[in-house]
Write a protein that holds these residues in place. Structure first.
Motif, PDB file in Angstrom:
ATOM      1  N   GLU A   1      72.653  20.044  68.400  1.00 17.89           N
ATOM      2  CA  GLU A   1      72.038  20.930  69.473  1.00 17.89           C
ATOM      3  C   GLU A   1      71.017  20.613  70.465  1.00 17.89           C
ATOM      4  O   GLU A   1      71.230  20.716  71.596  1.00 17.89           O
ATOM      5  CB  GLU A   1      71.255  22.321  68.479  1.00 17.89           C
ATOM      6  CG  GLU A   1      70.979  23.384  69.461  1.00 17.89           C
ATOM      7  CD  GLU A   1      70.094  24.448  68.688  1.00 17.89           C
ATOM      8  OE1 GLU A   1      69.829  24.200  67.565  1.00 17.89           O
ATOM      9  OE2 GLU A   1      69.552  25.420  69.571  1.00 17.89           O
ATOM     10  N   GLN A   2      70.255  19.715  70.177  1.00 13.37           N
ATOM     11  CA  GLN A   2      69.537  19.071  70.900  1.00 13.37           C
ATOM     12  C   GLN A   2      70.129  18.152  72.059  1.00 13.37           C
ATOM     13  O   GLN A   2      69.712  18.168  73.357  1.00 13.37           O
ATOM     14  CB  GLN A   2      68.335  17.993  70.406  1.00 13.37           C
ATOM     15  CG  GLN A   2      67.282  18.859  69.466  1.00 13.37           C
ATOM     16  CD  GLN A   2      66.337  19.481  70.359  1.00 13.37           C
ATOM     17  OE1 GLN A   2      65.637  19.230  71.314  1.00 13.37           O
ATOM     18  NE2 GLN A   2      66.232  20.653  69.916  1.00 13.37           N
ATOM     19  N   GLN A   3      71.075  17.604  71.655  1.00 15.44           N
ATOM     20  CA  GLN A   3      71.982  16.714  72.509  1.00 15.44           C
ATOM     21  C   GLN A   3      72.802  17.586  73.512  1.00 15.44           C
ATOM     22  O   GLN A   3      73.188  17.120  74.480  1.00 15.44           O
ATOM     23  CB  GLN A   3      73.107  15.886  71.733  1.00 15.44           C
ATOM     24  CG  GLN A   3      72.480  15.090  70.784  1.00 15.44           C
ATOM     25  CD  GLN A   3      71.820  13.883  71.605  1.00 15.44           C
ATOM     26  OE1 GLN A   3      72.251  13.643  72.665  1.00 15.44           O
ATOM     27  NE2 GLN A   3      70.951  12.983  70.921  1.00 15.44           N
ATOM     28  N   GLY A   4      72.723  18.686  73.062  1.00 17.22           N
ATOM     29  CA  GLY A   4      73.510  19.805  74.183  1.00 17.22           C
ATOM     30  C   GLY A   4      75.082  19.897  73.825  1.00 17.22           C
ATOM     31  O   GLY A   4      75.798  20.394  74.586  1.00 17.22           O
TER      32      GLY A   4
ATOM     33  N   CYS B   1      64.970  18.580  59.946  1.00 16.65           N
ATOM     34  CA  CYS B   1      65.097  19.268  60.993  1.00 16.65           C
ATOM     35  C   CYS B   1      64.112  19.064  62.010  1.00 16.65           C
ATOM     36  O   CYS B   1      64.440  19.206  63.331  1.00 16.65           O
ATOM     37  CB  CYS B   1      65.561  20.698  60.652  1.00 16.65           C
ATOM     38  SG  CYS B   1      66.851  20.658  59.500  1.00 16.65           S
TER      39      CYS B   1
ATOM     40  N   LEU C   1      72.910  19.216  62.452  1.00 18.07           N
ATOM     41  CA  LEU C   1      73.167  20.452  63.436  1.00 18.07           C
ATOM     42  C   LEU C   1      72.213  20.360  64.404  1.00 18.07           C
ATOM     43  O   LEU C   1      72.344  20.881  65.744  1.00 18.07           O
ATOM     44  CB  LEU C   1      73.256  21.724  62.750  1.00 18.07           C
ATOM     45  CG  LEU C   1      74.754  22.035  61.890  1.00 18.07           C
ATOM     46  CD1 LEU C   1      74.371  22.972  60.982  1.00 18.07           C
ATOM     47  CD2 LEU C   1      75.768  22.074  62.696  1.00 18.07           C
ATOM     48  N   HIS C   2      70.772  20.315  64.077  1.00 16.31           N
ATOM     49  CA  HIS C   2      69.866  20.382  65.160  1.00 16.31           C
ATOM     50  C   HIS C   2      69.859  19.335  66.192  1.00 16.31           C
ATOM     51  O   HIS C   2      69.414  19.380  67.196  1.00 16.31           O
ATOM     52  CB  HIS C   2      68.518  20.380  64.138  1.00 16.31           C
ATOM     53  CG  HIS C   2      68.145  21.776  63.732  1.00 16.31           C
ATOM     54  ND1 HIS C   2      67.273  22.665  64.080  1.00 16.31           N
ATOM     55  CD2 HIS C   2      68.644  22.213  62.450  1.00 16.31           C
ATOM     56  CE1 HIS C   2      67.249  23.795  63.417  1.00 16.31           C
ATOM     57  NE2 HIS C   2      67.975  23.695  62.286  1.00 16.31           N
ATOM     58  N   ARG C   3      70.261  17.976  65.608  1.00 10.93           N
ATOM     59  CA  ARG C   3      70.358  17.093  66.597  1.00 10.93           C
ATOM     60  C   ARG C   3      71.499  17.156  67.402  1.00 10.93           C
ATOM     61  O   ARG C   3      71.227  17.127  68.745  1.00 10.93           O
ATOM     62  CB  ARG C   3      70.533  15.589  65.567  1.00 10.93           C
ATOM     63  CG  ARG C   3      70.675  14.598  66.619  1.00 10.93           C
ATOM     64  CD  ARG C   3      70.857  13.302  65.794  1.00 10.93           C
ATOM     65  NE  ARG C   3      72.071  13.232  65.470  1.00 10.93           N
ATOM     66  CZ  ARG C   3      72.415  13.287  63.998  1.00 10.93           C
ATOM     67  NH1 ARG C   3      71.411  13.266  62.938  1.00 10.93           N
ATOM     68  NH2 ARG C   3      73.765  13.099  63.543  1.00 10.93           N
TER      69      ARG C   3
ATOM     70  N   TYR D   1      71.763  20.229  57.980  1.00 11.75           N
ATOM     71  CA  TYR D   1      71.119  20.623  59.100  1.00 11.75           C
ATOM     72  C   TYR D   1      70.483  20.076  59.951  1.00 11.75           C
ATOM     73  O   TYR D   1      70.599  20.196  61.077  1.00 11.75           O
ATOM     74  CB  TYR D   1      70.227  21.778  58.237  1.00 11.75           C
ATOM     75  CG  TYR D   1      70.796  23.152  57.731  1.00 11.75           C
ATOM     76  CD1 TYR D   1      71.253  24.065  58.757  1.00 11.75           C
ATOM     77  CD2 TYR D   1      71.234  23.283  56.407  1.00 11.75           C
ATOM     78  CE1 TYR D   1      72.006  25.135  58.128  1.00 11.75           C
ATOM     79  CE2 TYR D   1      72.139  24.104  55.899  1.00 11.75           C
ATOM     80  CZ  TYR D   1      72.514  25.019  56.866  1.00 11.75           C
ATOM     81  OH  TYR D   1      73.214  26.253  56.362  1.00 11.75           O
ATOM     82  N   PRO D   2      69.903  18.789  59.393  1.00  9.25           N
ATOM     83  CA  PRO D   2      69.201  17.983  60.748  1.00  9.25           C
ATOM     84  C   PRO D   2      70.552  17.550  61.739  1.00  9.25           C
ATOM     85  O   PRO D   2      69.951  17.428  62.577  1.00  9.25           O
ATOM     86  CB  PRO D   2      68.857  16.684  59.860  1.00  9.25           C
ATOM     87  CG  PRO D   2      68.361  17.403  58.448  1.00  9.25           C
ATOM     88  CD  PRO D   2      69.469  18.262  58.157  1.00  9.25           C
TER      89      PRO D   2
ATOM     90  N   MET E   1      64.399  16.268  63.953  1.00 10.50           N
ATOM     91  CA  MET E   1      65.410  16.120  64.920  1.00 10.50           C
ATOM     92  C   MET E   1      65.275  16.724  66.166  1.00 10.50           C
ATOM     93  O   MET E   1      65.628  16.229  67.195  1.00 10.50           O
ATOM     94  CB  MET E   1      66.635  16.832  64.486  1.00 10.50           C
ATOM     95  CG  MET E   1      67.344  16.080  63.228  1.00 10.50           C
ATOM     96  SD  MET E   1      67.808  14.389  64.127  1.00 10.50           S
ATOM     97  CE  MET E   1      67.879  13.606  62.421  1.00 10.50           C
TER      98      MET E   1
ATOM     99  N   LYS F   1      68.683  21.001  77.964  1.00 11.43           N
ATOM    100  CA  LYS F   1      68.041  20.336  77.006  1.00 11.43           C
ATOM    101  C   LYS F   1      66.421  20.428  77.036  1.00 11.43           C
ATOM    102  O   LYS F   1      65.841  20.540  76.208  1.00 11.43           O
ATOM    103  CB  LYS F   1      68.222  18.620  77.197  1.00 11.43           C
ATOM    104  CG  LYS F   1      69.649  18.234  76.618  1.00 11.43           C
ATOM    105  CD  LYS F   1      69.626  16.851  76.760  1.00 11.43           C
ATOM    106  CE  LYS F   1      70.417  16.090  75.679  1.00 11.43           C
ATOM    107  NZ  LYS F   1      70.631  14.812  76.488  1.00 11.43           N
TER     108      LYS F   1
END
Lengths: 869, 109
Positions: B57-60, A67, B53-55, B50-51, A70, A6
């Protein structure tokens, strides 16, 4: 692992911003293109397909922003944005920025420079393996002799090993001009327990350290380079040391440093076991603690072993004192350095107060900008963060410039203070110092940035209109500014008083009679006659008499004197000296006295008067008459009046010497110490014989070109193998004895001057600012009939109120703080009323000037212009 | 065109994770897949996808790599991570509980 992933992603978002943005755009475009392709496949025309696709997806920019949201690592990213914005803002106000950065740089630079000294001298570990386990082995008020050393070495249970050492001097002959060099005598264990490894050859073996073994020496890196041109084949060569051949067995690495010493070479101590019940002291010991052993345990073990010493030690009441080895270096300067750091810390605080004031002024002029930002939706926290970012940027810029100042300051300190500071080569800008400077800059930035932020009120919509001020808000800020100025004046006064006390100390020390007069006219040097060159003490006396005669013949020489030690040259020995019929041996600690072996002319050359009786003559020396001369301090101690000392006998049972003369006091331990009690023995005697004798030659020609080499030739005309060492004038010795005090005084004076300057600038700034703000009011007053003097008085009163408050607070703080420095003072108390009064009056006077200038400007306002503007 | 039903709030994450369980996909494919499997009942808007997906991804929970799609063009493929698999289990359990509860309420009423 996930947390790491992360973090990596977030850092990527933060640092690889461009790439992340590109990828985002590309990802969305891919989606749109897929949609277009699908529409075409469904039978639309390319243009129609495109339009339909864009219609369904809506605003691409909005998605991108979502995005981004996020991904946002918002706090850090915002901070970065704030910092960039702050840099832009500051670039647009160059005058403000330059003044603020320079002020901070002065404070941070001074603090960093002194910290680099503290770091090098006190904090950096000694350059040995595992230095935290190294200890100096001492007694509370005594060092070691053979009896204590062997007793401790044989019986101790807490040390890995214990080593003896002593600073000494050796005469090197047989290679060019004879020379006398600093040397270090060590027992076999000393170097291995420190973890020292030789760069070439080997260290001393047990055999080398055996009494009577052939002499072997180790060279230090510096001496090996200087005298042997770094020759590769030096190991195994022979050197003439004190007139006898000595084999070179090794060279130490260039990193070798030993406490405060600077030896050219090292020799084994070759200590023999002492005869039973002999008591003597005279060298130092150090040790490495076994792992896990504490200082308290080591001291307890030493206390146990003190009881094992021969009965002769009972009277000395020895107390153990095992302490970290680094204290052998830092003792005496530790308090001074911390005090100086505190002092420059105060300067830094004043600098902060000044910059905070500047910030407050700027915050006023920026009300409109801040109001616009508030109207656009920035919260109070957001604006506070912005202001804080500006102060952080300023702090860091100040730190960067300050680091340059610090580098110059360190170079200056090193030039100024060689005699006052140990470990000079360890002082410099290293990572620890850089970290300190960075930390100081950040703390500073927060410190002065916080004050305007705390004063921050959300500016009302009214502020959007140009030129409108809310009076209440202004008054609160005014109070803050006044408080800051009062603090600056108070702090500056503390520094001025501290440096004033130090100046009085130096003046008082200069007035002390040190035991000599007109030191610039006295040339001193040492001549050493090792046993290898001149066999017996009587022969040595003859040789010295011959040299003295030759020296007297040099043109311009007024008098020539000899002594084993010149006043304050650092030769320090203390030996027991009993007085007949007054002291019985061994039942109590005998009085300890400084011993000197002297020839005729010493008191005359120094300008130290004979108070009673006579001096020692060559006849006394050659006949080894049992006579001595004592100093007035010693005579007064035993017999109140110097003249009553004559005829008394001093020494030890079986060897009593009659006191034939009393001379004036010598301040042998320093100008700020009481006069030393000294026993002057004839050059040849049965108690105290030295083979290294210092000459004191008085002549008005001292310092003129050629004079020194004439003296040298006179010495060599008797024996070309005699080296002249420690060639220095008495004035140089005198100056060195004051080096530390002068160093502290100069540093404090500089700090106080900077503090004063900053304080005055602060005061001037505040009064000017108030005057500028009240221009219109002044115009009205004057239009209504107020006189120039009335207006001027208005501002003078304000400035004086601030100054008076500051001085009152500063006096109170000084009374509390100066007690700490009483150990540094001499001839003046820490609460000396004269210093306090003079400094306060002086500060009040210059503060008045700093107020008067803006007050005068304010009173010259033309009412018409003021009212129209 | 009938307006597709709005996604129940909070279920998009579940749908994305479930869709990625079989194989890595790019954003477009994920949207298409959800649409197909739900027989066009669920339409995932680009603005939500898309938001999200990015979230994730940030969460891992998902991991992104760029590689060529079927068309040969470079696309950003998302794959489920081990942590994402666990998250999917959790979300599935939560969903099962929720839908069962809703069914109970509906049948009772």
């Amino acid at each position: 692992v996930r947390a790491l992933d992360k973090l990596r992603l977030r850092l990527r978002t933060l640092l690889r911003r461009d790439q992340v943005e590109r990828e985002l755009a590309e990802e969305l475009r891919f989606h749109v293109d897929q949609l277009i392709a699908e529409n075409i496949a469904a039978g639309m025309t390319p243009d129609g397909a495109r339009a339909a696709a864009l219609r369904t997806v809506g605003g691409v920019a909005q998605y991108e922003e979502e995005c981004r949201d996020m991904r946002r690592l918002s706090l850090l990213e915002d901070l970065w944005k704030d910092v960039r914005y702050a840099a832009r803002v500051l670039r647009r106000a160059p005058a403000f920025t330059v003044v603020a950065v320079l002020t901070l740089a002065l404070g941070i630079g001074a603090t960093t420079a002194i910290f680099s000294v503290v770091n090098g001298v006190l904090l950096k570990p000694l350059p040995f393996a595992e230095p935290e386990r190294l200890v100096g082995v001492w007694h509370q008020r005594a060092n070691h002799g053979r009896a204590t050393y062997f007793t401790y070495r044989d019986n101790q249970q807490v040390f890995q090993d214990i080593g003896a050492w002593d600073g000494t001097k050796l005469t090197i002959t047989g290679r060019g001009e004879p020379e006398r060099v600093e040397a270090l005598a060590v027992s076999q264990a000393t170097l291995p327990l420190l973890g020292v490894r030789p760069a070439r050859g080997r260290l001393f073996s047990q055999e080398d350290d055996r009494p009577g073994a052939p002499m072997r020496v180790l060279l230090t890196h510096g001496y090996w380079q200087r005298r042997f041109g770094a020759a590769g084949d030096v190991v195994g060569r022979s050197l003439e040391v004190d007139g006898k051949p000595a084999e070179i067995i090794g060279v130490l690495p260039s990193t070798f440093r030993f406490l405060h010493t600077a030896p050219a070479l090292l020799r084994p101590m070759q200590l023999a076991r002492p005869p039973a019940n002999s008591v003597n002291f005279g060298f130092q010991a150090l040790a490495r603690l076994r792992p896990g052993v504490t200082l308290a345990q080591a001291n307890a073990d030493l206390a146990r072993m003190i009881a094992l010493l021969p009965p002769g030690f009972a009277g000395y009441r020895l107390q153990p004192n095992v302490r970290p080895l680094i204290e052998d270096v830092s003792r005496g300067v530790e308090d001074v350095l911390w005090m100086l750091l505190g002092t420059v810390g105060i300067v830094l605080l004043i600098a902060c107060a000044n910059v905070a004031n500047l910030f407050l002024v700027r915050a006023d002029t920026r009300r409109q900008e801040l109001a616009v930002r508030t109207a656009l939706g920035a919260g109070r926290g957001r604006i506070a963060r912005q202001l804080l970012a500006e102060s952080l940027v300023l702090g860091l810029a100040g730190g960067a410039v300050g680091l340059l100042f610090a580098r110059a300051g360190v170079a200056l300190l090193q030039r100024m203070a060689p005699a006052a500071l140990p470990r000079l080569e360890d002082i410099g800008i290293d990572p620890a110092v850089l970290l300190f400077a960075l930390g100081t800059s950040l703390v500073t930035g927060v410190l002065f940035g916080l004050i305007p932020v705390l004063r921050l009120r959300s500016p009302g919509a009214a502020a959007l209109r140009e030129g409108v001020r809310t009076a209440s808000d202004g008054r609160a800020r005014q109070r803050t500014r006044s408080t800051l100025v009062v603090a600056e004046v108070a702090l500056a006064l503390v520094l001025l008083i501290v440096s004033g006390l130090m100046i009085r100390t130096v003046v008082a020390m200069r007035q002390v009679h040190p035991g000599f007069v007109r030191p610039a006219e006295v040339q001193t040097f040492r001549v050493d006659m090792p046993a290898g060159l001149v066999q017996t003490p009587p022969q040595m006396a003859v040789a010295h008499q011959q040299i003295a005669q030759r020296l007297r013949q040099v043109s311009g020489v007024v008098s020539v004197g000899l002594s084993s030690s010149i006043t304050m040259d650092g030769e320090d020995n203390t030996n027991p000296a009993l007085v007949e019929h007054l002291h019985a041996p061994y039942d109590q600690p005998p009085p300890f006295r400084r011993f000197k072996a002297v020839g005729p002319g010493y008191f005359e050359s120094m300008g130290n008067p004979i108070v009673a009786g006579r001096a020692i003559s060559w006849a006394d020396i050659h006949a080894t008459n049992p006579v001595v001369v004592v100093s007035a301090a010693l005579a007064r101690e035993h017999w109140q009046q110097p003249s009553r000392a004559l005829g008394k006998r001093i020494g030890r049972p079986g060897s009593w010497h009659e006191i034939v003369g009393v001379v004036g006091d010598e301040r042998d331990d320093g100008l700020d110490r009481p006069p030393t009690a000294i026993v002057y023995w004839p050059l040849v005697n049965d108690t105290y014989v030295k083979r290294s004798i210092a000459y004191a030659v008085r002549s008005p020609r001292v310092g003129s070109p050629g004079f020194l080499s004439e003296l040298q030739q006179a010495v060599w005309s008797t024996n070309p193998k005699l080296p002249l060492a420690e060639v220095q004038t008495l004035a140089e010795i005198h100056a060195r004895s004051m080096a530390q005090t002068s160093f502290v005084m100069v540093t404090l004076a500089i700090a106080a001057a900077v503090a004063l300057l900053l304080g005055l600038v602060g005061l001037y700034g505040v009064i000017s600012y108030i005057a500028a703000q009240r221009t219109r009011e002044i115009g009205i007053r004057m239009a209504l009939g107020a006189l120039t003097g009335d207006v001027r008085r208005l501002f003078l009163r304000h400035g004086l109120a601030l100054t008076a408050t500051g001085i009152a607070l500063g006096l109170a703080a000084s009374l509390a703080l100066t007690r700490i420095m009483s150990a540094l003072l001499f001839g003046v108390g820490p609460m000396d009323p004269a210093t306090y009064a003079t400094v306060s009056a002086g500060l009040a006077a210059v503060a008045l000037l700093a107020t008067w200038l803006p007050a005068r400007r304010a009173s010259r306002v033309d009412p018409i212009t003021a009212l129209r503007g | 065109m009938a307006k597709p039903s709005d996604l129940v709030h909070g279920t998009l994450d579940l749908l994305i994770l479930k869709t990625l369980l079989l194989e890595p996909k790019h954003g477009w494919a994920i949207a298409k897949r959800i649409q197909q499997v739900s027989r066009e009942a669920l339409q995932v808007q680009q603005g939500s996808l898309y938001p999200a997906l990015h979230r994730l991804e940030q969460q891992g929970w998902i991991k992104a790599t760029w590689r060529p799609a079927d068309t040969g063009r470079m696309a950003k493929f998302y794959a489920l991570t081990a942590a994402g698999r666990k998250q999917l289990d959790r979300e599935l359990a939560a969903w099962t509980r929720l839908s069962a509860a809703i069914n109970l309420v509906i049948e009772e009423a």
